[in-house]
Scaffold this motif. Structure first.
Motif, mmCIF file in Angstrom:
data_model
loop_
_atom_site.group_PDB
_atom_site.id
_atom_site.type_symbol
_atom_site.label_atom_id
_atom_site.label_comp_id
_atom_site.label_asym_id
_atom_site.label_seq_id
_atom_site.Cartn_x
_atom_site.Cartn_y
_atom_site.Cartn_z
ATOM 1 N N LEU A 188 29.232 48.993 44.152
ATOM 2 C CA LEU A 188 29.921 49.537 42.977
ATOM 3 C C LEU A 188 30.871 48.537 42.327
ATOM 4 C CD1 LEU A 188 30.811 53.181 44.091
ATOM 5 C CD2 LEU A 188 28.955 52.425 42.602
ATOM 6 N N LEU A 189 31.612 47.793 43.125
ATOM 7 C CA LEU A 189 32.698 46.974 42.591
ATOM 8 C C LEU A 189 32.283 45.518 42.446
ATOM 9 C CD1 LEU A 189 35.665 48.352 44.730
ATOM 10 C CD2 LEU A 189 34.872 49.138 42.492
ATOM 11 N N ASN A 190 32.791 44.878 41.401
ATOM 12 C CA ASN A 190 32.679 43.433 41.272
ATOM 13 C C ASN A 190 33.754 42.804 42.149
ATOM 14 O OD1 ASN A 190 30.719 43.769 39.205
ATOM 15 N ND2 ASN A 190 32.362 44.023 37.698
ATOM 16 N N ASP A 191 33.350 41.975 43.122
ATOM 17 C CA ASP A 191 34.356 41.420 44.024
ATOM 18 C C ASP A 191 35.193 40.337 43.362
ATOM 19 O OD1 ASP A 191 32.541 39.391 43.872
ATOM 20 O OD2 ASP A 191 32.378 39.062 46.026
ATOM 21 N N SER A 192 34.756 39.884 42.168
ATOM 22 C CA SER A 192 35.557 38.917 41.420
ATOM 23 C C SER A 192 35.223 39.042 39.939
ATOM 24 C CB SER A 192 35.287 37.491 41.906
ATOM 25 O OG SER A 192 33.931 37.134 41.679
ATOM 26 N N ASN A 193 36.098 38.508 39.115
ATOM 27 C CA ASN A 193 35.872 38.473 37.672
ATOM 28 C C ASN A 193 36.498 37.187 37.135
ATOM 29 O OD1 ASN A 193 35.000 39.376 35.166
ATOM 30 N ND2 ASN A 193 36.934 40.431 34.741
ATOM 31 N N PRO A 194 35.661 36.233 36.645
ATOM 32 C CA PRO A 194 34.197 36.291 36.474
ATOM 33 C C PRO A 194 33.473 36.482 37.811
ATOM 34 C CG PRO A 194 35.153 34.423 35.299
ATOM 35 C CD PRO A 194 36.223 34.962 36.166
ATOM 36 N N ASP A 195 32.299 37.150 37.737
ATOM 37 C CA ASP A 195 31.561 37.467 38.960
ATOM 38 C C ASP A 195 30.817 36.235 39.489
ATOM 39 O OD1 ASP A 195 29.271 37.157 37.409
ATOM 40 O OD2 ASP A 195 29.009 39.315 37.079
ATOM 41 N N ALA A 196 30.001 36.439 40.533
ATOM 42 C CA ALA A 196 29.309 35.325 41.183
ATOM 43 C C ALA A 196 28.338 34.618 40.254
ATOM 44 C CB ALA A 196 28.580 35.830 42.424
ATOM 45 N N ASN A 197 27.906 35.325 39.196
ATOM 46 C CA ASN A 197 26.990 34.714 38.223
ATOM 47 C C ASN A 197 27.723 34.059 37.062
ATOM 48 O OD1 ASN A 197 24.670 35.600 39.657
ATOM 49 N ND2 ASN A 197 24.959 37.662 38.778
ATOM 50 N N GLY A 198 29.057 34.048 37.131
ATOM 51 C CA GLY A 198 29.843 33.432 36.071
ATOM 52 C C GLY A 198 30.060 34.312 34.858
ATOM 53 N N VAL A 199 29.709 35.598 34.964
ATOM 54 C CA VAL A 199 29.871 36.533 33.848
ATOM 55 C C VAL A 199 31.276 37.146 33.898
ATOM 56 C CG1 VAL A 199 29.035 38.636 32.755
ATOM 57 C CG2 VAL A 199 27.410 37.051 33.841
ATOM 58 N N ARG A 200 31.986 37.036 32.803
ATOM 59 C CA ARG A 200 33.314 37.652 32.716
ATOM 60 C C ARG A 200 33.181 39.051 32.132
ATOM 61 N NH1 ARG A 200 36.226 33.864 31.264
ATOM 62 N NH2 ARG A 200 37.867 33.781 32.856
ATOM 63 N N HIS A 201 33.699 40.040 32.840
ATOM 64 C CA HIS A 201 33.648 41.440 32.403
ATOM 65 C C HIS A 201 34.952 41.777 31.676
ATOM 66 C CE1 HIS A 201 30.067 42.287 34.898
ATOM 67 N NE2 HIS A 201 30.609 41.373 35.709
ATOM 68 N N THR A 202 34.823 42.299 30.485
ATOM 69 C CA THR A 202 35.982 42.646 29.647
ATOM 70 C C THR A 202 36.016 44.149 29.416
ATOM 71 O OG1 THR A 202 35.926 40.516 28.518
ATOM 72 C CG2 THR A 202 37.098 42.298 27.416
ATOM 73 N N GLY A 203 37.205 44.742 29.525
ATOM 74 C CA GLY A 203 37.359 46.171 29.265
ATOM 75 C C GLY A 203 37.486 46.439 27.780
ATOM 76 N N GLN A 204 36.523 47.190 27.236
ATOM 77 C CA GLN A 204 36.575 47.610 25.836
ATOM 78 C C GLN A 204 37.090 49.047 25.800
ATOM 79 O OE1 GLN A 204 36.029 45.521 23.386
ATOM 80 N NE2 GLN A 204 35.259 43.858 24.705
ATOM 81 N N VAL A 205 38.275 49.214 25.240
ATOM 82 C CA VAL A 205 38.961 50.509 25.317
ATOM 83 C C VAL A 205 38.887 51.227 23.980
ATOM 84 C CG1 VAL A 205 41.177 51.648 25.735
ATOM 85 C CG2 VAL A 205 40.529 49.617 27.077
ATOM 86 N N TYR A 206 38.489 52.475 24.022
ATOM 87 C CA TYR A 206 38.597 53.366 22.857
ATOM 88 C C TYR A 206 38.783 54.780 23.395
ATOM 89 C CZ TYR A 206 37.952 55.684 18.423
ATOM 90 O OH TYR A 206 38.154 56.450 17.291
ATOM 91 N N ILE A 207 39.957 55.371 23.139
ATOM 92 C CA ILE A 207 40.284 56.688 23.682
ATOM 93 C C ILE A 207 40.811 57.570 22.558
ATOM 94 C CG2 ILE A 207 41.632 57.955 25.389
ATOM 95 C CD1 ILE A 207 42.010 55.303 26.878
ATOM 96 N N GLU A 208 40.173 58.701 22.340
ATOM 97 C CA GLU A 208 40.726 59.722 21.453
ATOM 98 C C GLU A 208 41.893 60.398 22.174
ATOM 99 O OE1 GLU A 208 39.829 60.323 18.424
ATOM 100 O OE2 GLU A 208 37.969 59.163 18.284
ATOM 101 N N ARG A 209 42.984 60.569 21.478
ATOM 102 C CA ARG A 209 44.190 61.084 22.143
ATOM 103 C C ARG A 209 44.182 62.609 22.225
ATOM 104 N NH1 ARG A 209 50.550 59.800 20.616
ATOM 105 N NH2 ARG A 209 51.475 61.166 22.196
#
Length: 511
Positions: A466-487
């Motif tokens: 389930l979890l990425n043990d690192s960021n960037p991950d082992a493949n060099g991909v950086r995961h970014t959180g894209q946030v959009y929340i209706e209040r």
């Protein structure tokens, strides 16, 4: 003279008060007068149908001394001049018995200064000295109680006439005022909180007001507080060593009753917020109640150029409604500055933005910088916020995560966290970047004795799949959180910030 003086008091108060004193000494040639043990007290009415006044006043003065009354000038120009008035050990007590019936008030009554100018062309007093005074306010219908002790003060060059009333450089007719109080005690009408301050110092020539040792906290234990309120309310404990208002604009207070100053200093202290979410929490519409929107709704006009904050320890503790346990997040040695703290319409025309820049030590382990920008003229309460957290271990966050979610961070090296959000009453949107190495978590279970133990199989699958043990991950991909929340309407300003960080973090770690 004694008969005439006491009759004047009775006539002036419609028979509600009487004047007594032990001794009165007069020297007409020198223009001096001294009275001891003066008492202004309510007169007892023999008529049982008499309705008591809404507010009762009790005044006692140990000694009142007046020196240098200009009798000749009074006779010639109808202008009263006095050199010095000294008031020793005055005690003034106000007791409210019921709400004032505004419909029954005398709308034709005139302010005191207008009544004075009807009989005198003006009054000038070189100096008024107050020594060891006391003021008390109480309400019989609730717990309201204000008590100020050991008040000393001096007012200089006091004038009451048509010209001085238009002089915005004078405060209540005085050219200069210095006031000190040893202690101020206040209990709220609901009796839940008690405020203590002391000593206090105010001086118009230096344009400053200084408060020392502010303490604000509940009068009850946490258990008794929630038994009384029956709601999941915040419990606040605030302790500040020194609060100083400098560069006070006396002119703006006199002309428009605006609290205007160059700076507000908040130096050294702590703020602790506690909330028990196991208590009932009825849905409440919190839209439009963000801090800057609350500022705009204040009845009191405020215009402070800068608020300077130094060395504050801030902590938030919340008891989870799921686990019944308390999680805590702390921000130590917080310092910062708020610029353009105002709800004044003229000030907002010049600058519509209030800004906050702060630095803190999160959980005692990581350096955090935060910037807020509030649009004070936007109808939807628009604001932006960004933050950056430096390298730290993630295990200190277990103080918050484990009690709340039964999750434990075994180890993780946070390289950096930063986010940039735009928000208003309707939504929050932005991005979150979290760089870290070697993340491993333990999923926990609660045993019968209230302790916790690891769920090894669940923990293995969570870490492995389930979890990425690192960021960037082992493949060099950086995961970014894209946030959009209706209040949701029940989400507070701070809950929306926490939710945006949580949702962005989940994307970065792979959830």
């Amino acid at each position: 003279m004694e008969v005439a003086l006491k009759k004047r008091v009775v006539d002036g108060t419609n028979g509600h008060y009487r004047l007594t004193y032990d001794e009165l000494e007069l020297s007409l040639l020198a223009g001096n007068a001294t009275a001891t043990n003066i008492r202004l007290t309510p007169a007892m009415s023999a008529d049982t149908r008499h309705r008591p006044a809404a507010t009762i006043y009790h005044l006692r003065i140990g000694r009142l001394k007046i020196n240098g009354v200009g009798l000749l000038r009074l006779l010639i120009s109808n202008r009263l001049t006095i050199n010095t008035i000294t008031i020793d050990t005055p005690s003034f007590r106000i007791v409210r018995h019921r709400q004032v019936d505004t419909g029954a008030t005398d709308s034709a009554s005139k302010p005191v200064h207008e009544q004075i100018t009807q009989t005198l062309s003006g009054i000038k007093v070189n100096r008024i000295v107050l020594q060891a005074g006391e003021f008390e306010l109480a309400d019989e219908h609730d717990a309201t109680h204000l008590h100020i002790q050991k008040i000393t003060g001096t007012a200089r060059d006091i004038r009451i006439d048509s010209a001085s009333l238009l002089d915005t450089a004078r405060l209540y007719g005085a050219k200069a005022i210095q006031l000190e109080a040893e202690t101020v005690d206040y209990v709220r009408p609901d009796s839940l909180y008690h405020l203590q301050i002391g000593p206090l110092h105010f001086q118009t020539t230096k344009e400053e007001l200084v408060l020392h040792n502010l303490r604000y906290g509940p009068t009850l234990s946490k258990a008794a507080f929630y038994r009384r309120t029956q709601l999941a309310k915040d419990i606040s404990n605030i302790s500040i060593s020194r609060i100083g208002l400098t560069g006070i604009d006396i002119t703006r207070w006199v002309s428009a009753q605006t609290i205007a100053a160059a700076a507000l200093h908040i130096d050294s202290g702590s703020i602790a917020i506690y909330k028990d979410k196991t208590q009932p929490n009825p849905p409440e519409n919190k839209i439009g109640k963000s801090p800057h929107q609350q500022l705009l709704r204040l009845e009191q006009p405020v215009a402070i150029d800068s608020v300077l904050i130094g060395a504050l320890d801030i902590g938030f503790t919340e008891v989870s409604d799921q686990t019944g346990k308390a999680g805590t997040v702390t921000f130590e040695t917080t310092s910062g500055v708020i610029r353009n703290l105002t709800n004044d319409s003229l000030a907002l025309v010049r600058n519509r933005f209030m800004e906050l820049h702060a630095r803190s030590r999160v959980m005692g382990a990581g350096d955090l910088t935060v910037d807020f920008r509030f649009d004070l003229r936007d109808s939807l309460g628009a604001h932006k916020y960004r933050a950056q957290l430096g390298p730290m271990s993630g295990t200190p966050f277990n103080k918050m995560l484990t009690p709340q979610l039964h999750v434990e961070i075994e180890h993780v090296a946070i390289q950096g966290l930063r986010f940039d959000m735009e928000a208003n009453d309707r939504r929050t949107a932005g991005t979150l970047h979290l760089d870290y190495d070697n993340l491993k978590v333990n999923m926990l279970r609660e045993d019968n004795e209230g302790g916790t133990s690891t769920k090894p199989i669940v923990s293995f699958f969570a870490n492995r799949f389930l979890l990425n043990d690192s960021n960037p991950d082992a493949n060099g991909v950086r995961h970014t959180g894209q946030v959009y929340i209706e209040r949701p309407y029940s989400f507070s300003f701070f809950k929306m910030i926490w939710r945006s960080i949580r949702e962005g973090t989940k994307e970065c770690i792979g959830l």
